[in-house]
Scaffold this motif. Structure first.
Motif, PDB file in Angstrom:
ATOM      1  N   MET A  85     122.829  28.061  84.496  1.00  0.00           N
ATOM      2  CA  MET A  85     122.524  26.640  84.278  1.00  0.00           C
ATOM      3  C   MET A  85     122.100  26.430  82.828  1.00  0.00           C
ATOM      4  SD  MET A  85     119.617  24.289  86.153  1.00  0.00           S
ATOM      5  CE  MET A  85     120.420  24.396  87.750  1.00  0.00           C
ATOM      6  N   ASN A  86     122.648  25.406  82.240  1.00  0.00           N
ATOM      7  CA  ASN A  86     122.282  25.060  80.871  1.00  0.00           C
ATOM      8  C   ASN A  86     120.813  24.577  80.839  1.00  0.00           C
ATOM      9  OD1 ASN A  86     122.045  22.472  78.981  1.00  0.00           O
ATOM     10  ND2 ASN A  86     123.394  23.973  78.000  1.00  0.00           N
ATOM     11  N   LEU A  87     120.052  25.041  79.852  1.00  0.00           N
ATOM     12  CA  LEU A  87     118.629  24.718  79.797  1.00  0.00           C
ATOM     13  C   LEU A  87     118.380  23.234  79.506  1.00  0.00           C
ATOM     14  CD1 LEU A  87     116.293  26.751  80.263  1.00  0.00           C
ATOM     15  CD2 LEU A  87     118.360  27.924  79.611  1.00  0.00           C
ATOM     16  N   GLY A  88     119.285  22.620  78.754  1.00  0.00           N
ATOM     17  CA  GLY A  88     119.166  21.182  78.492  1.00  0.00           C
ATOM     18  C   GLY A  88     119.343  20.388  79.785  1.00  0.00           C
ATOM     19  N   ASP A  89     120.313  20.797  80.616  1.00  0.00           N
ATOM     20  CA  ASP A  89     120.529  20.139  81.918  1.00  0.00           C
ATOM     21  C   ASP A  89     119.321  20.355  82.822  1.00  0.00           C
ATOM     22  OD1 ASP A  89     123.013  19.442  81.003  1.00  0.00           O
ATOM     23  OD2 ASP A  89     124.076  21.048  82.052  1.00  0.00           O
ATOM     24  N   LEU A  90     118.797  21.608  82.793  1.00  0.00           N
ATOM     25  CA  LEU A  90     117.611  21.939  83.608  1.00  0.00           C
ATOM     26  C   LEU A  90     116.453  21.012  83.236  1.00  0.00           C
ATOM     27  CD1 LEU A  90     116.294  25.521  84.304  1.00  0.00           C
ATOM     28  CD2 LEU A  90     114.746  23.756  83.507  1.00  0.00           C
ATOM     29  N   CYS A  91     116.253  20.833  81.929  1.00  0.00           N
ATOM     30  CA  CYS A  91     115.175  19.984  81.412  1.00  0.00           C
ATOM     31  C   CYS A  91     115.322  18.551  81.942  1.00  0.00           C
ATOM     32  CB  CYS A  91     115.220  20.020  79.880  1.00  0.00           C
ATOM     33  SG  CYS A  91     113.847  19.210  79.074  1.00  0.00           S
ATOM     34  N   ASN A  92     116.545  18.030  81.928  1.00  0.00           N
ATOM     35  CA  ASN A  92     116.788  16.660  82.431  1.00  0.00           C
ATOM     36  C   ASN A  92     116.522  16.547  83.928  1.00  0.00           C
ATOM     37  OD1 ASN A  92     117.523  15.750  79.904  1.00  0.00           O
ATOM     38  ND2 ASN A  92     119.690  16.229  80.201  1.00  0.00           N
ATOM     39  N   LEU A  93     116.915  17.589  84.681  1.00  0.00           N
ATOM     40  CA  LEU A  93     116.758  17.554  86.145  1.00  0.00           C
ATOM     41  C   LEU A  93     115.297  17.432  86.574  1.00  0.00           C
ATOM     42  CD1 LEU A  93     119.351  20.291  87.226  1.00  0.00           C
ATOM     43  CD2 LEU A  93     119.346  17.899  87.970  1.00  0.00           C
ATOM     44  N   VAL A  94     114.380  18.000  85.783  1.00  0.00           N
ATOM     45  CA  VAL A  94     112.950  17.968  86.164  1.00  0.00           C
ATOM     46  C   VAL A  94     112.173  16.948  85.331  1.00  0.00           C
ATOM     47  CG1 VAL A  94     112.932  20.341  87.031  1.00  0.00           C
ATOM     48  CG2 VAL A  94     112.366  19.926  84.615  1.00  0.00           C
ATOM     49  N   GLU A  95     112.938  16.007  84.698  1.00  0.00           N
ATOM     50  CA  GLU A  95     112.311  14.985  83.825  1.00  0.00           C
ATOM     51  C   GLU A  95     111.412  15.661  82.798  1.00  0.00           C
ATOM     52  OE1 GLU A  95     112.841  11.715  83.984  1.00  0.00           O
ATOM     53  OE2 GLU A  95     114.068  11.691  85.793  1.00  0.00           O
ATOM     54  N   GLY A  96     111.911  16.780  82.257  1.00  0.00           N
ATOM     55  CA  GLY A  96     111.069  17.629  81.411  1.00  0.00           C
ATOM     56  C   GLY A  96     111.046  17.226  79.947  1.00  0.00           C
ATOM     57  N   THR A  97     110.113  17.849  79.230  1.00  0.00           N
ATOM     58  CA  THR A  97     110.017  17.717  77.775  1.00  0.00           C
ATOM     59  C   THR A  97     109.965  19.115  77.190  1.00  0.00           C
ATOM     60  OG1 THR A  97     108.646  15.751  78.108  1.00  0.00           O
ATOM     61  CG2 THR A  97     108.637  16.710  75.894  1.00  0.00           C
ATOM     62  N   ALA A  98     110.855  19.386  76.256  1.00  0.00           N
ATOM     63  CA  ALA A  98     110.823  20.703  75.594  1.00  0.00           C
ATOM     64  C   ALA A  98     109.795  20.630  74.476  1.00  0.00           C
ATOM     65  CB  ALA A  98     112.199  21.034  75.051  1.00  0.00           C
ATOM     66  N   VAL A  99     108.748  21.468  74.566  1.00  0.00           N
ATOM     67  CA  VAL A  99     107.670  21.368  73.570  1.00  0.00           C
ATOM     68  C   VAL A  99     107.787  22.417  72.465  1.00  0.00           C
ATOM     69  CG1 VAL A  99     106.020  20.199  75.073  1.00  0.00           C
ATOM     70  CG2 VAL A  99     106.076  22.683  75.031  1.00  0.00           C
TER      71      VAL A  99
END
Lengths: 137, 114
Positions: free
Chosen positions: B1-15
């Motif tokens: 799984m692409n990490l950018g897609d993963l981030c979107n799926l969990v409404e995430g923020t990359a810090v």
């Protein structure tokens, strides 16, 4: 090559610093990454044990072409029942240690799993010495 | 799984470690128990955790793993950030609970290690 690091009991912020330093040195020496991982996991668990259970300790690492020998000598309460301490799930860790993500009775079994040689010498009321040997090949 | 897609799926923020958002990861392990994480032989996994302290980063460093998903909006401390940057580790924070994050990502195809 001989290396030495001091570890303070209760200093959770610095726990893992010696393991991190030794990892960097093993990488510079081009040791197989899978072996480095075994070394640093065993060492990190042992380092956390000093921070979690002892007053202070010293980590000595002796590295040559064949492998690494680690000695972790602490001043602390010692281990009254080594066989019990080696049992997965057995722990005497404090709440503070558990809050840091450790203290579930997996440390010594993890060290044993990753080491080629593993020996515990302990005197109740004085301290514990772990000897961990891992071959590079 | 692409990490950018993963981030979107969990409404995430990359810090931090945002340069790794283009990476892919196949497995995940959800735990607040770092000794359990240290039993993992693989390096291709993302740690899903609620443990917001420096030892969760140290555990990833020792595991040669590069990705962390920190749940329930836990704050990344300056010490965590420093260690993550030193080891080029991507930290994504999500407002969702660990259970919800794990459920979403499992359903989306991220594989369990055990």
């Amino acid at each position: 090559m001989n290396l030495e690091y001091k570890v303070e009991g209760g200093d959770f912020t610095s726990a893992g610093l010696a393991s991190s330093q030794i990892k960097k040195i093993l990488k510079q020496l081009n040791v197989d990454p899978a072996v480095i991982k075994r070394v640093v996991i065993a060492l990190y668990e042992a380092e956390v044990n000093i921070v979690a259970h002892a007053y202070r300790g010293v980590i000595k690492a002796q590295i040559d072409g064949g492998g690494i020998n680690l000695t972790l000598e602490d001043e602390g309460p010692g281990i009254p029942d080594v066989e019990m301490a080696m049992t997965p799930g057995f722990s005497t860790a404090s709440k503070a240690v558990r809050e840091m993500g450790f203290g579930a009775g997996m440390g010594l079994p993890n060290i044993s799993e990753n080491a080629d040689d593993f020996k515990i010498d302990t005197i109740v009321g004085q301290g514990t010495t772990l000897r961990i040997g891992i071959k590079f090949r | 799984m692409n990490l950018g897609d993963l981030c979107n799926l969990v409404e995430g923020t990359a810090v931090c470690g945002t340069g790794r958002l283009g990476d892919s990861v196949e497995y995940a392990f959800a735990s607040d128990l770092m000794s359990d994480v240290l039993t993992i032989k693989s390096t291709d996994f993302i740690l899903i955790t609620g443990l917001a302290n420096i030892q969760s980063l140290r555990t990833l460093e020792m595991s040669d793993a590069s990705y962390m998903l920190l749940c329930r909006g836990k704050e990344v401390t300056p010490e965590m950030l420093e260690l993550a940057e030193e080891n080029d580790i991507l930290i994504i924070t999500s407002p969702y609970s660990l259970f919800r994050c794990a459920g979403i990502l499992f359903s989306a195809g991220l594989k369990p290690l055990y």
